[in-house]
Design a protein around this motif. Structure first.
Motif, short mmCIF file in Angstrom:
data_model
loop_
_atom_site.label_atom_id
_atom_site.label_comp_id
_atom_site.label_asym_id
_atom_site.label_seq_id
_atom_site.Cartn_x
_atom_site.Cartn_y
_atom_site.Cartn_z
N ALA A 50 0.78 -1.18 -0.07
CA ALA A 50 0.07 -0.02 0.06
C ALA A 50 1.02 1.30 -0.08
CB ALA A 50 -1.00 0.10 1.38
N VAL A 51 1.93 1.09 0.51
CA VAL A 51 2.82 2.24 0.64
C VAL A 51 3.27 2.86 -0.79
CG1 VAL A 51 4.87 1.03 0.76
CG2 VAL A 51 4.96 3.28 1.99
N HIS A 52 3.37 1.92 -1.90
CA HIS A 52 3.75 2.55 -3.01
C HIS A 52 2.29 3.33 -3.70
CE1 HIS A 52 6.90 -0.10 -3.06
NE2 HIS A 52 6.22 -1.16 -2.74
N GLY A 53 1.47 2.87 -3.42
CA GLY A 53 0.22 3.94 -4.00
C GLY A 53 0.17 5.11 -2.96
N LEU A 54 0.67 4.91 -2.00
CA LEU A 54 0.79 6.44 -1.13
C LEU A 54 1.88 7.10 -1.86
CD1 LEU A 54 -0.12 8.38 0.94
CD2 LEU A 54 1.32 6.95 2.71
N THR A 55 3.03 6.75 -2.14
CA THR A 55 4.11 7.44 -2.50
C THR A 55 3.84 8.01 -3.84
OG1 THR A 55 5.40 5.45 -3.27
CG2 THR A 55 5.74 6.33 -1.05
N LYS A 56 3.27 7.23 -4.78
CA LYS A 56 2.52 7.57 -6.08
C LYS A 56 2.15 9.06 -5.75
CE LYS A 56 -0.88 6.67 -8.75
NZ LYS A 56 -2.10 5.78 -9.31
N HIS A 57 0.80 9.16 -4.95
CA HIS A 57 0.25 10.46 -4.71
C HIS A 57 1.26 11.46 -4.52
CE1 HIS A 57 -4.04 9.50 -5.91
NE2 HIS A 57 -3.65 7.89 -5.51
N LEU A 58 2.26 11.06 -3.55
CA LEU A 58 3.16 12.02 -2.76
C LEU A 58 3.93 12.48 -3.96
CD1 LEU A 58 4.03 10.36 0.65
CD2 LEU A 58 2.35 12.14 0.16
N ASP A 59 4.34 11.83 -4.80
CA ASP A 59 5.19 11.98 -5.89
C ASP A 59 4.59 12.88 -6.94
OD1 ASP A 59 7.52 10.90 -5.10
OD2 ASP A 59 7.09 9.09 -5.99
N GLY A 60 3.19 12.93 -6.76
CA GLY A 60 2.45 13.81 -7.58
C GLY A 60 2.10 15.27 -7.13
N ALA A 61 2.50 15.54 -5.95
CA ALA A 61 2.36 16.78 -5.32
C ALA A 61 3.23 18.10 -5.94
CB ALA A 61 2.56 16.68 -3.83
N LYS A 62 2.37 18.95 -6.12
CA LYS A 62 2.96 20.16 -6.67
C LYS A 62 3.23 21.34 -5.92
CE LYS A 62 1.79 18.64 -11.24
NZ LYS A 62 2.13 17.40 -11.14
N LYS A 63 2.44 21.66 -4.84
CA LYS A 63 2.47 22.81 -4.06
C LYS A 63 2.98 22.28 -2.51
CE LYS A 63 -1.71 24.11 -4.61
NZ LYS A 63 -2.89 24.87 -4.58
N SER A 64 2.12 21.50 -2.02
CA SER A 64 2.35 21.32 -0.36
C SER A 64 1.99 19.89 0.10
CB SER A 64 1.61 22.38 0.47
OG SER A 64 0.10 22.15 0.16
N THR A 73 7.90 5.61 10.61
CA THR A 73 9.15 4.95 10.46
C THR A 73 9.58 4.46 9.18
OG1 THR A 73 8.14 2.73 10.91
CG2 THR A 73 9.11 4.14 12.91
N SER A 74 8.50 4.88 8.02
CA SER A 74 8.57 4.31 6.80
C SER A 74 9.76 5.23 5.92
CB SER A 74 7.13 4.51 6.00
OG SER A 74 7.30 4.38 4.47
N VAL A 75 10.92 4.36 5.72
CA VAL A 75 11.78 4.95 4.81
C VAL A 75 11.33 5.43 3.48
CG1 VAL A 75 14.10 4.74 4.00
CG2 VAL A 75 13.70 4.00 6.41
N GLU A 76 10.59 4.52 2.87
CA GLU A 76 9.84 4.68 1.65
C GLU A 76 8.86 6.18 1.43
OE1 GLU A 76 8.37 1.38 -0.67
OE2 GLU A 76 8.79 0.35 1.35
N ILE A 77 8.26 6.35 2.57
CA ILE A 77 7.37 7.59 2.60
C ILE A 77 8.55 8.74 3.02
CG2 ILE A 77 5.76 8.77 3.92
CD1 ILE A 77 4.24 6.21 4.61
N SER A 78 9.44 8.63 3.78
CA SER A 78 10.33 9.45 4.02
C SER A 78 11.14 10.03 2.68
CB SER A 78 11.40 9.01 5.06
OG SER A 78 12.38 10.04 5.37
N GLN A 79 11.43 9.13 1.82
CA GLN A 79 12.27 9.21 0.65
C GLN A 79 11.18 10.16 -0.24
OE1 GLN A 79 13.23 5.39 -0.33
NE2 GLN A 79 15.20 5.45 0.66
#
Length: 192
Positions: A50-64, A73-79
């Protein structure tokens, strides 16, 4: 109006009076009519990933990206948050002060790139698990932003596109940000 007439009026109109009091008490809730929201995604763990679905949305952020995390503790989310900061996205994170002692490995890279992190010690626990992306996307659910949430726990989260929900969560986020204290030292990784 004399006391006896007032008493008679109250007795005769007691249900009307009670109704008016109840309506007055409920008036602040009247503005909470249903608001449109688009469900962008719903995730459950297990299975993992599920973390991959979340990071996909984080990678699409434009402003904030604004985060309220109980555990982080998730290094993937941190990255993903570091990548966002490097793209010029404003990233801010509030973590629970008590659980922050476990978050060093994931928090250190955020601090290194200049992401503002604050500790919320105002409550027994700051148990929110929320992300706000670009003022119109809300991530929320039971999912802690931890390795365990993705690999071991039974968790869930949904990603909603809703200006209304994002505004309400942003108002709550701002309250926590205001009383949370800036992180002054990243905890060292615990030895096993």
């Amino acid at each position: 109006m004399q006391k006896s007439n007032l008493l008679k009026f109250i007795i005769k109109n007691k249900y009307l009076i009670v109704g008016l009091i109840v309506m007055g008490a409920l008036a602040p809730l009247a503005h909470t009519e249903p608001q449109p929201a688009e469900v962008l995604a719903v995730y459950f763990t297990p299975p993992t990933g599920a973390v991959h679905g979340l990071t996909k949305h984080l990678d699409g952020a434009k402003k904030s990206i604004r985060v309220m995390a109980y555990g982080f503790t998730s290094v993937e989310i941190s990255q993903a948050l570091v990548r966002a900061k490097q793209r010029g996205v404003l990233v801010e994170l509030i973590q629970d002060e008590k659980s922050s002692q476990n978050n060093g490995e994931a928090i250190a890279p955020l601090v290194e790139v200049g992401i503002f992190v604050r500790n919320d010690a105002e409550h027994a626990i700051q148990h929110n698990k929320v992300m706000l992306i670009d003022d119109d996307v809300v991530v929320t659910g039971s999912y802690n932003f931890t390795n365990s949430a993705d690999k071991r726990n039974a968790e869930n989260f949904m990603i909603l596109k809703s200006v209304y929900a994002a505004k309400r969560y942003a108002e709550n986020w701002a309250i926590h940000w205001a009383h949370a204290k800036p992180l002054t030292e990243v905890p060292k990784k615990k030895r096993r």
